[in-house]
Design an enzyme around this catalytic site. Structure first.
Site, short mmCIF file in Angstrom:
data_model
loop_
_atom_site.label_atom_id
_atom_site.label_comp_id
_atom_site.label_asym_id
_atom_site.label_seq_id
_atom_site.Cartn_x
_atom_site.Cartn_y
_atom_site.Cartn_z
N ASP A 21 0.83 -1.21 0.00
CA ASP A 21 0.00 0.00 0.00
C ASP A 21 0.86 1.26 0.00
OD1 ASP A 21 -2.03 -1.91 0.33
OD2 ASP A 21 -2.07 -1.65 2.50
N GLU A 178 -11.12 0.29 -4.04
CA GLU A 178 -10.43 0.76 -2.83
C GLU A 178 -9.20 1.54 -3.22
OE1 GLU A 178 -9.76 -2.99 -0.91
OE2 GLU A 178 -8.16 -3.56 -2.27
#
Ligand code: 6LW
Length: 508
Positions: A21, A178
């Site tokens: 991420d 997302e």
């Protein structure tokens, strides 16, 4: 047999090991990057680079107990998810979700990304993970989060204004929209998201509009990045962020994995940070190849030096790459009690327990060796490779003078080997070996070989365990292997720890 590597040409991943991420920003010539850290403390590792390829960890954004609450019941692969790091109005801003019940979205700021970072501001009005921050020309701050929805916030107080509004959510029917990031680039606002889920179906899609709130028009060539249904060595590519270099070129950082062995392909290092070039065609970003070889960069690159990975525990402070499970109280983890030694004092029992006292570092290389000199006259403990409470291997020494290799795989726990030890401190070792299956579809990724070394250097191998059981494909979750030290009972003292990348598995 592998040797200590010489400096290597830079390659992808640019930040190996469990560093998913990635979120990136640039200030002048300096790039900063943050990653997720889940159940580990301190949280949110921060890196610095001047060339997008060589990254040095400069700290962790959440390194004080007042900033980060990860109680023993906060599960593995819970905790801190998906930060966004931005520089705005002379400050660094980092927003992140702590998925521990009762925590939620947090925002911290700093003038120096190496720290100190502020105590967190809470954002109870932001009801989703993967929060992003973007400021418009009027100074409004927009927080866009997974789902995908958006709300205006005051980043100084955490106050939210109005209700979250749905915005573009990717390809109709695609799983898990997302990881949104919103950018004002040229005449458009771009909303880039991940979709397809963080497994093999992962990808990146983008849309653009004339305002930060949309409406957004999807890019005709979405997904702009995916490796789904390919045989490429890097899989699960997604969860990306964009940055423009000082020379005007554009780059993407993203997560990907490196599956090893046969079906289904085992990834053991978690999701790692990769770099890809970006060009612009008709006002849309076009992502270049994500491969182990780096793209050509418009600036000279030095070889990657061999990391100096020995820690003699001579310093009062631990290096930022060391991570503990959930917290790190000084009475359980300190280098001050016995100068030149790390002392771990047990509280939970074994590595099966969430409150075990453990101090580790990410396994960052497909092949590695780790060694530690341990004194277990006052307690039992040793050297472990950990995925989570239900998936770990360890070599543990006891005050009674025994070394045993313990394997925990799901609900099974076994002592794989036992050996009487000579009196005095002992060197415990683990290294990666060849996969224990024939080279066919059943082949695992590697094996983990545990042993002891006598003071005269004689090495005794105790057990070689199949590495597939410490992979994400078996254990599930969002993290990767962490190699480290632990105390199962009493006080355990460690004189040094070294971690050496190897060029390949050690034949055993
Ligand atoms: C993260 C989500 C994801 O919040 O996995 O790959 C989750 N993307 O965006 C945990 O890292």
């Amino acid at each position: 047999m592998s040797d200590q590597p010489t400096p290597t040409p830079p390659s992808n991943p640019v930040i190996p090991g469990f560093h998913p991420d990635p979120s990136i920003c640039r200030v002048g010539e300096d790039y900063y990057l943050a990653c997720s850290s889940f159940e580990y403390f301190p949280g949110i590792p921060l890196f610095h680079s001047r060339d997008l390829v060589h990254w040095t960890q400069i700290g962790n954004a959440l390194d004080r107990p007042s900033q980060l609450r990860l109680p023993p019941d906060s599960r593995s692969s819970g905790g801190l998810y998906a930060p966004t790091l931005r520089h705005h109005a002379g400050r660094f801003w980092l927003i992140v979700t702590n998925v521990t019940p009762g925590e939620g979205n947090l925002l911290v700021t700093a003038t120096d990304p190496a720290g100190p970072w502020s105590d967190p501001i809470r954002l109870p009005g932001v009801p989703g993970i993967d929060p992003d921050l973007a400021w418009d020309e009027e100074g409004n701050c927009w927080c866009t989060f997974a789902g995908v929805a958006q709300i205006r916030i005051d980043p100084r107080t955490g106050e939210t204004f109005g209700e979250p509004q749905p915005v573009w959510s990717g390809t109709p029917g695609a799983a898990a929209p997302e990881a949104p990031h919103l950018y004002h680039i040229g005449e458009y606002w771009y909303l880039m998201i991940a979709e397809g889920g963080t497994e093999r179906g992962h990808g990146v899609s983008i849309a653009r509009g004339s305002s930060p709130n949309g409406p957004f028009e999807p890019c005709p060539s979405n997904p702009i990045l995916t490796h789904r249904s390919t045989t490429r060595p890097i899989q699960n590519t997604g969860h990306a962020d964009l940055v423009q270099a000082a020379d005007g070129s554009w780059w993407m950082v993203l997560l990907g994995v490196r599956p090893q062995g046969g079906t289904p392909g085992w990834h053991i290092l978690g999701r790692e940070t990769f770099l890809a070039p970006v060009s612009w065609v008709d006002g849309w970003p076009v992502v270049g190849e994500v491969s182990p070889e780096l793209p050509e960069l418009p600036w000279p690159l030095a070889p990657v030096p061999v990391p100096a990975e020995r820690d003699d525990f001579e310093s009062n402070e631990l290096r930022p790459c060391w991570i503990s499970l959930r917290d790190r109280p000084t009475e359980h983890c300190t280098t001050k009690e016995r100068p030149g030694w790390l002392t771990l004092r047990a509280r939970g029992g074994s590595l099966d327990e969430p409150d075990v006292v453990f101090l580790g570092r990410r396994q960052q290389h497909l092949a590695f060796r780790a060694r530690t000199l341990v004194d277990t006259t006052e307690g039992s403990g040793g050297l472990a490779v950990r995925l989570d409470e239900r998936h770990h291997y360890a070599i543990e020494a006891t005050p009674e003078g025994t070394a045993r290799v313990i394997a925990r795989i799901g609900s099974l726990r076994t002592v794989a080997a036992e050996l009487p030890l000579p009196a005095g401190p002992v060197v415990l070792t683990v290294h990666t070996g060849e996969a224990p299956q024939p080279h066919d579809a059943r082949t695992g990724p590697d094996s983990l070989v545990f042993g002891v070394e006598a003071t005269d250097g004689t090495a005794t191998q105790l057990a070689s365990l199949d590495g597939r059981y410490l992979s994400t494909e078996v254990a599930g979750g969002f993290t990767g292997r962490v190699v480290g030290l632990y105390a199962a009972s009493g006080a355990v003292h460690f004189d040094w720890f070294d971690y050496t990348p190897l060029t390949g598995p050690v034949a055993s």
